[in-house]
Scaffold this active site. Sequence first.
Site, PDB file in Angstrom:
ATOM      1  N   LYS A   1      -5.809  -4.369   7.340  1.00 48.86           N
ATOM      2  CA  LYS A   1      -5.512  -3.078   6.703  1.00 48.86           C
ATOM      3  C   LYS A   1      -6.166  -1.942   7.487  1.00 48.86           C
ATOM      4  O   LYS A   1      -5.550  -0.896   7.729  1.00 48.86           O
ATOM      5  CB  LYS A   1      -5.985  -3.097   5.241  1.00 48.86           C
ATOM      6  CG  LYS A   1      -5.119  -4.002   4.361  1.00 48.86           C
ATOM      7  CD  LYS A   1      -5.717  -4.314   2.992  1.00 48.86           C
ATOM      8  CE  LYS A   1      -4.817  -5.348   2.282  1.00 48.86           C
ATOM      9  NZ  LYS A   1      -5.339  -5.765   0.965  1.00 48.86           N
TER      10      LYS A   1
ATOM     11  N   ASP B   1      -2.414   0.261  -4.631  1.00 48.24           N
ATOM     12  CA  ASP B   1      -1.917  -1.096  -4.890  1.00 48.24           C
ATOM     13  C   ASP B   1      -0.886  -1.099  -6.027  1.00 48.24           C
ATOM     14  O   ASP B   1      -0.180  -2.082  -6.223  1.00 48.24           O
ATOM     15  CB  ASP B   1      -3.080  -2.001  -5.328  1.00 48.24           C
ATOM     16  CG  ASP B   1      -3.675  -2.819  -4.192  1.00 48.24           C
ATOM     17  OD1 ASP B   1      -2.917  -3.241  -3.308  1.00 48.24           O
ATOM     18  OD2 ASP B   1      -4.906  -3.051  -4.207  1.00 48.24           O
TER      19      ASP B   1
ATOM     20  N   GLN C   1     -10.220  -5.018  -2.734  1.00 45.11           N
ATOM     21  CA  GLN C   1      -9.634  -6.295  -2.344  1.00 45.11           C
ATOM     22  C   GLN C   1      -9.919  -7.345  -3.419  1.00 45.11           C
ATOM     23  O   GLN C   1     -11.057  -7.526  -3.852  1.00 45.11           O
ATOM     24  CB  GLN C   1     -10.224  -6.730  -0.982  1.00 45.11           C
ATOM     25  CG  GLN C   1      -9.593  -7.976  -0.396  1.00 45.11           C
ATOM     26  CD  GLN C   1      -8.115  -7.805  -0.040  1.00 45.11           C
ATOM     27  OE1 GLN C   1      -7.672  -6.724   0.342  1.00 45.11           O
ATOM     28  NE2 GLN C   1      -7.354  -8.871  -0.191  1.00 45.11           N
TER      29      GLN C   1
END
Length: 284
Positions: free
Chosen positions: A53, A120, A97
Amino acid sequence: MEAKILSGKDLSAKVKEQLKQEVGSMRENGIIPGLAVIIVGDDPASRIYVNNKKKACREIGIESYEYALSEETSEAELLELVEKLNQDNKVSGILVQLPLPRHINEEKVILAICPEKDVDAFHPVNVGKIMIGKPDFLPCTPAGVMELIEESGVDVAGKECVVVGRSNIVGKPQSMLLLAKHGTVTICHSKTKNLDEVCRRADILVVAVGKPELVKGSSIKPGAVVLDVGMNRLENKKVVGDVEFSSAKEVASYITPVPGGVGPMTIAMLMKNTVKAAKLQNGK
Ligand code: GUN
């Protein structure tokens, strides 16, 4: 005839190139997208995802801010960091995460991220917006799958779409995106009877269960488009999907490989969401 390969590696490179151009002109106008990435503990798979990422951010011109916290970090400390990032104008998007260590309540952490920075699309506000067909952010993996389907040229409208897996991260939102494109959607899970039979109905088959090579070619309708979200590392270190590629490619019309299929698209969609967050926060 053998299936055509839907390369997420190639398509994600195109998406990232477009984003790079866009971020270039945003920067000229003084808007600098920034992504905060929080990782707690040292799970090796999570470390690889986070590094990928950050690398994508660098390629595109998005600033990335990494917060690597120890396994022992308390829930309160993590919530405090999220709150600080919510207030930080340099941060357009916040990504925590997953999975988190067991002593931290994931749901509480997701709720703490302000929806405008939830790249997200895990916050209930964003999940709700997806459900009613008015999303600000598309969930990254399902959105990547939709772009790969589009790349195949197959129109979802009216097609039998089967999603294997009902997770909040992939299966459920995937079903909503296919429905929004007018697919006839069936969701399968561990209690589904005759899974193979249901899979064989699919014109478009998305598999996201985390079980190595669960779906074989014999469960695929000839000519189906097959999207494999699985990433399973076998004992011999080989990485395979949730679909048995060797048998499936003999039956499908299009299929994603693992690796190099859905995975790189997930990251490209995260970048897209971060750019969108920066634009929304700047009234664009
Ligand atoms: N862990 C596995 N997939 C994801 C994802 O898409 N986002 C985050 N934050 N964590 C993950």
